[in-house]
Design a protein around this motif. Sequence first.
Motif: not given
Length: 639
Positions: A271-294
């Motif tokens: 993400q060049r606007d902020w010099n950051t990285l975007q999550f991989d929403y297709g990866r199950a463990e990443v979705r679990a991380f974000l869903l649990a965080n919400a």
Amino acid sequence: MSTGTRRDWGLLGELDLYLLAEGRHEELWRVLGAHLVDGVRPGVAFSVLAPAAQAVRVVGDFNGWNGGGHPLRRVGTSGVWAGFVPEAQEGARYKFEVLGADGTVRLKADPFARAAECPPATASVIHRSGYDWGDGEWLAARSAGAAVQESPMSVYEVHLGSWRGGLSYRQLAEQLPAYVADLGFTHVEFLPVMEHPFGGSWGYQVTSYFAPSARWGAPDDFRHLVDTLHRSGIGVILDWVPAHFPKNDWALARFDGTALYEHPDPRRAEQRDWNTLQFDYGRAEVRAFLLANAVYWCEEFHVDGLRVDAVAAILYLDYSREEGEWLPNAEGGRENLDAVRFLRELNGTLARRCPDVVVIAEESTAWEGVTRSADHGGLGFGLKWNMGWMHDTLAFLAEDPVNRRYHHHRMTFGMMYAHSEHFLLPLGHDEVVHLKGSLLAKMFGDPWQRFANLRAYLSFMWFHPGKQLLFMGQEFAQTTEWDHDRGLDWQLLDLPGVEGHRHRGVQQLVRDLNGHYRAHAELWRRDSDPGGFRWIDADDADHQVYSAVRYDHDGTPLVGVFNFSPVVHHGFTLAMPRSGAWSELVNTDADCYGGSGVGNLGTVRAAPVPQRGLPATARLTLPPLAGLWLRPTEPEQVQ
């Protein structure tokens, strides 16, 4: 959730590992991270996801930051490493020492840490909440209340670090709830409170998603702030950032020596606007991380809503990327199909687990169905920020009144699509930084005109269909841009003479707008119903006047008339939905608001003379650069 407590698995059971692999573990914070264990052999159970790691150790205050004696064991093929450290205690600092797939050893903060060191320090902190909540009455009322789309919502947006210049959570709890309640706002919205290393990111570059920032106190201190707001009748919305995360080498980036949380292809990760990285929403463990965080923030901190930041950056693969810099989806399109699935799952999960929590999209594009249910092809959000309305109306107010007739449509265009989504009208923090000036500074004219324009604009905003949000400082017409490193210009309220009176007048107007708004269901109950709004005259560009009616379910009307000309219009003819006496509920030109005192002596009378498809007509005086709200004071007369 856990089905086993084997010491070598930490708190993880077979069901936990299955749900993690499926991306559906909604309480992942309960089993990953650092958890105090009581009993005969007390200590801390540690576990971390690092599937590509060659080895993982836990280091911290309890072992002199030498992990030789505390290696974690790989839990089957799950990608989780776990272990037990009897020497560890609450309050100790720790990190994971990860030997990555690339052969590099990295000291990593715990992604599931529930507390963290105060920046610039970066360690995680062992924490277990002992907070005793006192907001049961609030939660019960919230559960029994109407849907947010049919309820009043007036939001005060706050950056905790600069509201009054660096108060702690506990100090904020002593001041903020009373101030917000006095002004009549229904909710506060906090810029991200999750731990972040760079204060200049305002919290939008998160490194510890489960830890409230230690800048302002401990996690239970933040719980106390939320609790106090609830007991004061104020809801709490948190800005939440699942779009991207910073590249700090001690945080999520290349966590196990590979792209674990970020997408492995830089055309989707960067993400060049902020010099950051975007999550991989297709990866199950990443979705679990974000869903649990919400779920975590809603259930563990009792928050009433999440405002999801940068939704457009999540949805579009070509967001802020040039041709050749982005990777199309499997169908050749620009939509991030994995992200669409994630957002639908997010909203569905929260609707099921926390049905009275609102999820708000900060989304600025024409994506169709942001607030439509997933069952009907939408994303399932409760509300969407109406960025188009904000840009159009601010552009109009920046124009010299001499030219406003040529831009008249900017104030009415929002109604062309007002019922296509469930909208919130935002005047947020992004509009008062980066040389954009304060809200007052955006208004055209000399000081008198600027204050008058601002007052009229606020009355127009509160009258318009949709919920509303106002960033801190604008409620008293802050004159300078917001600076996150210092407090607001509260001294403006203490200035002598006319200048101080004008600032106090804007504050009083906001107080009165909120009070009348909450008392009159015409202004919110039918926000999503086209029948709840009718223009009286949207085309009077020559006079620069807009007039409309808001209706409650029983037909009770409230009329708004807005004169964006500096000229007083005497004997102005206005079609009315009812004959009889009407009172001036709001007149933004009143002396008490810092205006010139022009008006109708508080009362307008409508004669039974049909006009513009309405049954009555009134003649009134329209103050310059001012808004009027009129309400009937007599029962409707049946002809």
